[in-house]
Design a protein around this motif. Structure first.
Motif, PDB file in Angstrom:
ATOM      1  N   TYR A  79      -0.018  10.888  -4.628  1.00 43.30           N
ATOM      2  CA  TYR A  79       0.085   9.457  -4.343  1.00 43.30           C
ATOM      3  C   TYR A  79       0.118   8.645  -5.626  1.00 43.30           C
ATOM      4  CZ  TYR A  79      -4.974   9.338  -5.303  1.00 43.30           C
ATOM      5  OH  TYR A  79      -6.213   9.450  -5.901  1.00 43.30           O
ATOM      6  N   GLY A 110      -6.333  -3.548   2.534  1.00 43.75           N
ATOM      7  CA  GLY A 110      -6.283  -2.216   1.949  1.00 43.75           C
ATOM      8  C   GLY A 110      -7.637  -1.654   1.601  1.00 43.75           C
ATOM      9  N   MET A 112      -4.055   0.329  -2.703  1.00 43.41           N
ATOM     10  CA  MET A 112      -3.404   1.229  -1.757  1.00 43.41           C
ATOM     11  C   MET A 112      -3.040   2.525  -2.463  1.00 43.41           C
ATOM     12  SD  MET A 112       0.338   0.864   0.143  1.00 43.41           S
ATOM     13  CE  MET A 112      -0.182   0.234   1.750  1.00 43.41           C
ATOM     14  N   LEU A 153      -5.363   1.342  10.310  1.00 42.69           N
ATOM     15  CA  LEU A 153      -5.018  -0.071  10.344  1.00 42.69           C
ATOM     16  C   LEU A 153      -6.254  -0.881  10.694  1.00 42.69           C
ATOM     17  CD1 LEU A 153      -1.611   0.018  12.284  1.00 42.69           C
ATOM     18  CD2 LEU A 153      -1.982  -0.067   9.812  1.00 42.69           C
ATOM     19  N   TYR A 188      -3.213   7.033   7.981  1.00 40.53           N
ATOM     20  CA  TYR A 188      -4.115   6.029   7.430  1.00 40.53           C
ATOM     21  C   TYR A 188      -4.666   5.209   8.593  1.00 40.53           C
ATOM     22  CZ  TYR A 188       0.375   3.740   8.033  1.00 40.53           C
ATOM     23  OH  TYR A 188       1.553   3.309   8.559  1.00 40.53           O
ATOM     24  N   ILE A 206      -0.352   5.302  -1.965  1.00 40.37           N
ATOM     25  CA  ILE A 206       0.889   5.468  -1.214  1.00 40.37           C
ATOM     26  C   ILE A 206       1.540   6.787  -1.608  1.00 40.37           C
ATOM     27  CG2 ILE A 206       2.317   4.203  -2.893  1.00 40.37           C
ATOM     28  CD1 ILE A 206       3.836   3.036  -0.449  1.00 40.37           C
ATOM     29  N   GLU A 238       3.313  -1.889   9.560  1.00 46.35           N
ATOM     30  CA  GLU A 238       1.930  -1.454   9.343  1.00 46.35           C
ATOM     31  C   GLU A 238       1.375  -1.889   7.991  1.00 46.35           C
ATOM     32  OE1 GLU A 238       4.401   0.550  10.223  1.00 46.35           O
ATOM     33  OE2 GLU A 238       3.917   0.926  12.333  1.00 46.35           O
ATOM     34  N   PHE A 239       2.245  -2.294   7.077  1.00 45.98           N
ATOM     35  CA  PHE A 239       1.804  -2.575   5.709  1.00 45.98           C
ATOM     36  C   PHE A 239       0.771  -3.699   5.680  1.00 45.98           C
ATOM     37  CE2 PHE A 239       2.042  -3.713   1.267  1.00 45.98           C
ATOM     38  CZ  PHE A 239       2.320  -2.527   0.632  1.00 45.98           C
ATOM     39  N   LEU A 281      -0.826   8.102  12.617  1.00 49.05           N
ATOM     40  CA  LEU A 281      -0.706   7.584  11.261  1.00 49.05           C
ATOM     41  C   LEU A 281      -1.538   8.413  10.292  1.00 49.05           C
ATOM     42  CD1 LEU A 281      -1.037   3.753  12.016  1.00 49.05           C
ATOM     43  CD2 LEU A 281       1.070   5.082  11.725  1.00 49.05           C
ATOM     44  N   TYR A 304      -1.205   5.986   2.511  1.00 46.60           N
ATOM     45  CA  TYR A 304      -0.154   5.313   3.274  1.00 46.60           C
ATOM     46  C   TYR A 304       1.169   6.040   3.047  1.00 46.60           C
ATOM     47  CZ  TYR A 304       2.815   1.563   5.102  1.00 46.60           C
ATOM     48  OH  TYR A 304       3.721   0.839   5.832  1.00 46.60           O
ATOM     49  N   ARG A 305       1.919   6.196   4.132  1.00 47.17           N
ATOM     50  CA  ARG A 305       3.239   6.824   4.043  1.00 47.17           C
ATOM     51  C   ARG A 305       4.255   5.872   4.639  1.00 47.17           C
ATOM     52  NH1 ARG A 305       5.466  11.659   3.194  1.00 47.17           N
ATOM     53  NH2 ARG A 305       3.421  12.588   2.792  1.00 47.17           N
ATOM     54  N   PHE A 317      -2.772  -2.545   6.705  1.00 43.80           N
ATOM     55  CA  PHE A 317      -3.318  -1.352   6.060  1.00 43.80           C
ATOM     56  C   PHE A 317      -4.764  -1.576   5.624  1.00 43.80           C
ATOM     57  CE2 PHE A 317      -4.091   0.977   2.033  1.00 43.80           C
ATOM     58  CZ  PHE A 317      -4.042   2.270   2.536  1.00 43.80           C
TER      59      PHE A 317
END
Length: 359
Positions: free
Chosen positions: A323, A335, A340, A82, A80, A342, A285-286, A78, A295-296, A289
């Motif tokens: 982002y 977050g 976040m 978690l 990012y 993104i 995953e959101f 990832l 975040y992708r 986060f």
């Protein structure tokens, strides 16, 4: 002994919070026994359960989520990190039901499109420049004092993100126009926006239109002049005498839609002010986060919309990834303290149908 363990968790959590930004909470340590992680997480987010049976059931959900998060972080695939957010004891279906709006098409229906076209004909002078600054650069409206503290919509499982997103965009505009930070009442917007705008979901454009109408009539309330947010849609009290008169010194005259799916147009708009946006938050995953990096979204993220946020900036990460900076309404335990970053090229629909108020 239980009390001592609770205090230990609280001490560890406080130490993590006092450390450098992004320091993991103690319960995010995979080396800690799972039962201890659950106790520490409960202490941090203030979770209680009705009885021992409910606690045991929630612990098993927590365990499954923690093991999935640990495995994902360990794999290192990832962009990012978690972590155990306030949703760690919910199943995916429970999270969706309690914190996301029902899925809708990413583009507005034809009837809404006609209405927006009519609005745009009367408001072309309020469109941002056709192109953003030539260099990507950065903008963070937090640094300019135009963003109020992150709120938490999660009272009585109310999916009122659409109201908070519209309020955040309006607060930013008021700060820009007056120089004053004026927190507005999301409860008023929840109560008073008509149609199907409820705790089951709503529409940022309709919320912004209500805000404009209330502002023009002198009925736009601050967060202290209307009843406190309680996560329930009640009777609209704006202008009824049960809400104090607002001290908002700006009249919001309308709503402007940003060109759908045009990332340059969105950047041009955010260069001028915070913007409200719908998005797709159904990636697994959101909900977990915790930040660290940008975040992708997954390949399929952004084909529907079920959440709303405020775009309060943009920039470039240390690895060169452009982002959007999003302000969420899930509290500061999710977050990066409620925000976040993104990736612009995998933004889960953030650029699909944004809008902002104008004066």
């Amino acid at each position: 002994m239980a009390s001592a363990r609770r205090w230990l968790c609280l001490i560890l959590a406080a130490a993590a919070a006092a450390a450098a930004s992004g320091a993991p909470a103690p319960e995010d340590d995979p080396g800690m026994p799972m039962a201890a992680r659950h106790r520490c997480w409960m202490a941090r987010v203030g979770r209680t359960y009705a009885d021992a049976a409910e606690k045991a059931r929630r612990f098993e959900v927590f365990r499954a989520n923690a093991e999935r998060i640990d495995a994902a972080n360990r794999a290192g695939d990832l962009t990012y990190t978690l972590g155990l957010t306030p949703f760690a004891d919910l199943t995916a279906d429970e999270f969706r039901a309690r914190h996301l709006m029902p899925d809708a098409d990413v583009d507005e229906p034809a009837t809404a499109r006609v209405l927006f076209e009519q609005e745009e004909k009367a408001a072309k002078q309020h469109l941002p420049p056709s192109r953003p600054p030539a260099v990507w650069g950065s903008k963070d409206w937090r640094d300019l004092g135009a963003v109020t503290p992150v709120q938490d919509q999660d009272k009585n499982n109310c999916n009122s993100c659409w109201a908070f997103a519209a309020v955040a965009a309006t607060e930013g505009l008021i700060k820009i126009e007056t120089g004053n930070v004026t927190p507005l009442s999301a409860q008023q917007v929840l109560d008073c926006t008509g149609g199907d705008n409820t705790c089951k979901g709503g529409h940022i454009h309709e919320a912004l239109r209500y805000i404009a109408t209330a502002s023009a009539g002198g009925r736009l309330s601050t967060d202290t002049s209307y009843r406190p947010y309680d996560g329930e849609k009640g009777t609209c009290a704006a202008g009824s005498g049960s809400a104090s008169s607002s001290s908002v010194a700006v009249v919001i005259r309308g709503v402007q839609k940003v060109t759908p799916h045009d990332k340059d147009a969105l950047r041009a708009a955010v260069e001028r002010q915070p913007v409200a946006a719908d998005m797709d938050s159904s990636d697994p995953e959101f909900r977990g986060f915790k930040g660290g990096r940008v975040y992708r979204g997954s390949a399929g993220c952004g084909k529907k919309r079920n959440h709303a946020v405020a775009v309060v900036g943009y920039g470039t990460a240390s690895d060169g990834t452009p982002y959007w900076l999003l302000k969420n309404s899930w509290g500061t335990d999710w977050g990066e303290n409620g925000y976040m970053r993104i990736a612009v090229d995998a933004d889960c629909g953030v650029s699909s149908r944004p809008a902002y108020p104008f004066v």
